[in-house]
Write an enzyme that holds these catalytic residues in place. Structure first.
Site, PDB file in Angstrom:
ATOM      1  N   PRO A 153     -13.947  26.041 -42.661  1.00  0.00           N
ATOM      2  CG  PRO A 153     -13.598  27.391 -40.801  1.00  0.00           C
ATOM      3  CD  PRO A 153     -14.565  26.404 -41.372  1.00  0.00           C
ATOM      4  CG  ASN A 154      -8.631  28.253 -43.000  1.00  0.00           C
ATOM      5  OD1 ASN A 154      -8.428  29.191 -43.766  1.00  0.00           O
ATOM      6  ND2 ASN A 154      -8.926  28.433 -41.722  1.00  0.00           N
ATOM      7  NE  ARG A 168      -5.646  24.370 -42.831  1.00  0.00           N
ATOM      8  CZ  ARG A 168      -6.613  24.067 -41.975  1.00  0.00           C
ATOM      9  NH1 ARG A 168      -7.668  23.372 -42.364  1.00  0.00           N
ATOM     10  NH2 ARG A 168      -6.544  24.462 -40.732  1.00  0.00           N
ATOM     11  CE1 TYR A 192      -5.811  19.696 -40.493  1.00  0.00           C
ATOM     12  CE2 TYR A 192      -4.322  21.524 -40.969  1.00  0.00           C
ATOM     13  CZ  TYR A 192      -5.261  20.925 -40.149  1.00  0.00           C
ATOM     14  OH  TYR A 192      -5.640  21.538 -38.979  1.00  0.00           O
ATOM     15  CG  ASN A 214     -13.165  18.560 -41.094  1.00  0.00           C
ATOM     16  OD1 ASN A 214     -13.166  19.285 -40.103  1.00  0.00           O
ATOM     17  ND2 ASN A 214     -12.050  18.124 -41.658  1.00  0.00           N
ATOM     18  CB  ALA A 247     -11.338  26.770 -36.970  1.00  0.00           C
ATOM     19  CD  GLU A 298     -16.554  15.973 -34.255  1.00  0.00           C
ATOM     20  OE1 GLU A 298     -17.286  15.360 -33.431  1.00  0.00           O
ATOM     21  OE2 GLU A 298     -15.707  16.810 -33.907  1.00  0.00           O
ATOM     22  CG  HIS A 348     -11.926  16.592 -36.712  1.00  0.00           C
ATOM     23  ND1 HIS A 348     -12.214  17.897 -36.981  1.00  0.00           N
ATOM     24  CD2 HIS A 348     -12.828  16.168 -35.804  1.00  0.00           C
ATOM     25  CE1 HIS A 348     -13.255  18.259 -36.250  1.00  0.00           C
ATOM     26  NE2 HIS A 348     -13.654  17.230 -35.526  1.00  0.00           N
ATOM     27  NE  ARG A 360      -3.350  19.722 -34.965  1.00  0.00           N
ATOM     28  CZ  ARG A 360      -3.885  20.445 -35.951  1.00  0.00           C
ATOM     29  NH1 ARG A 360      -4.954  20.005 -36.597  1.00  0.00           N
ATOM     30  NH2 ARG A 360      -3.353  21.597 -36.293  1.00  0.00           N
TER      31      ARG A 360
HETATM   32  C1  DQA Z   1      -9.498  19.907 -38.619  1.00  0.00           C
HETATM   33  C2  DQA Z   1      -8.932  20.123 -37.219  1.00  0.00           C
HETATM   34  C3  DQA Z   1      -9.317  21.483 -36.698  1.00  0.00           C
HETATM   35  O1  DQA Z   1      -8.809  21.673 -35.377  1.00  0.00           O
HETATM   36  C4  DQA Z   1      -8.729  22.570 -37.590  1.00  0.00           C
HETATM   37  O2  DQA Z   1      -9.137  23.837 -37.143  1.00  0.00           O
HETATM   38  C5  DQA Z   1      -9.047  22.366 -39.013  1.00  0.00           C
HETATM   39  C6  DQA Z   1      -9.074  21.002 -39.570  1.00  0.00           C
HETATM   40  C7  DQA Z   1      -9.047  18.570 -39.219  1.00  0.00           C
HETATM   41  O3  DQA Z   1      -9.633  18.169 -40.231  1.00  0.00           O
HETATM   42  O4  DQA Z   1      -8.110  17.945 -38.726  1.00  0.00           O
HETATM   43  O5  DQA Z   1      -9.192  23.329 -39.761  1.00  0.00           O
HETATM   44  O6  DQA Z   1     -10.915  19.870 -38.529  1.00  0.00           O
END
Ligand code: DQA
Length: 144
Positions: free
Chosen positions: A9-10, A17, A22, A73, A76, A97, A99, A106
């Site tokens: 998501p997002n 964002r 990011y 990835n 959230a 995985e 990120h 964080r």
């Molecule tokens: C994320 C880190 C997560 O905590 C966050 O909710 C994201 C992006 C990252 O790519 O750094 O949406 O996965």
């Protein structure tokens, strides 16, 4: 080697964002970089992005016996989703995985990762490069 890159998501809003966290690259920029790297490595890649947990579970299930490696990835859902963890365990496809940000540096809730329980490796805090590092790992480990 056929790889599936899943973004949660997002991440469709990359570039918009929180660019200080990011970066300014868009989701399409990310896919283009990954595609170019895959081509250079002789791998094929497909992409999936969803804001919906169940859709991500469905996509992981569809990958069973089709895909050789998953780069995920979960965004959230990393920190909440037993369903995504269980789907990855169920299909037993090698999984890495990723990120974009350094989640361990964080908020405390971002230190919890359910996917980490099944992922063979994690690349966090390397920006878009983390996806390429994940691909290199999967190719080096599984492409004989
Ligand atoms: C994320 C880190 C997560 O905590 C966050 O909710 C994201 C992006 C990252 O790519 O750094 O949406 O996965």
């Amino acid at each position: 080697m056929h790889l599936l890159v899943i973004n949660g998501p997002n991440l469709n809003l990359l570039g918009i964002r929180e660019p200080d966290i990011y970066g300014r690259g868009t989701y399409n920029d990310l896919c283009r970089r990954i595609s170019a790297h895959a081509e250079a490595c002789g791998a094929t890649v497909e992409f999936f992005q969803s804001n919906h947990e169940g859709a991500i579970v469905d996509r992981i299930q569809e990958a069973y016996q089709v895909v050789d490696g998953i780069i995920i990835n979960p965004a959230a859902y990393t920190h909440t989703s037993v369903a995504i963890l269980d789907a990855l365990k169920a299909v037993a496809i090698p999984c890495v995985e990723v990120h974009i940000s350094d989640v361990d540096a964080r908020e405390a809730f971002r230190k919890v990762s359910y996917v980490a329980l099944v992922a063979e490796k994690r690349f966090a805090g390397y920006g878009f490069d983390g996806y390429l590092m994940a691909m290199d790992y999967l190719i080096e480990t599984y492409h004989s």
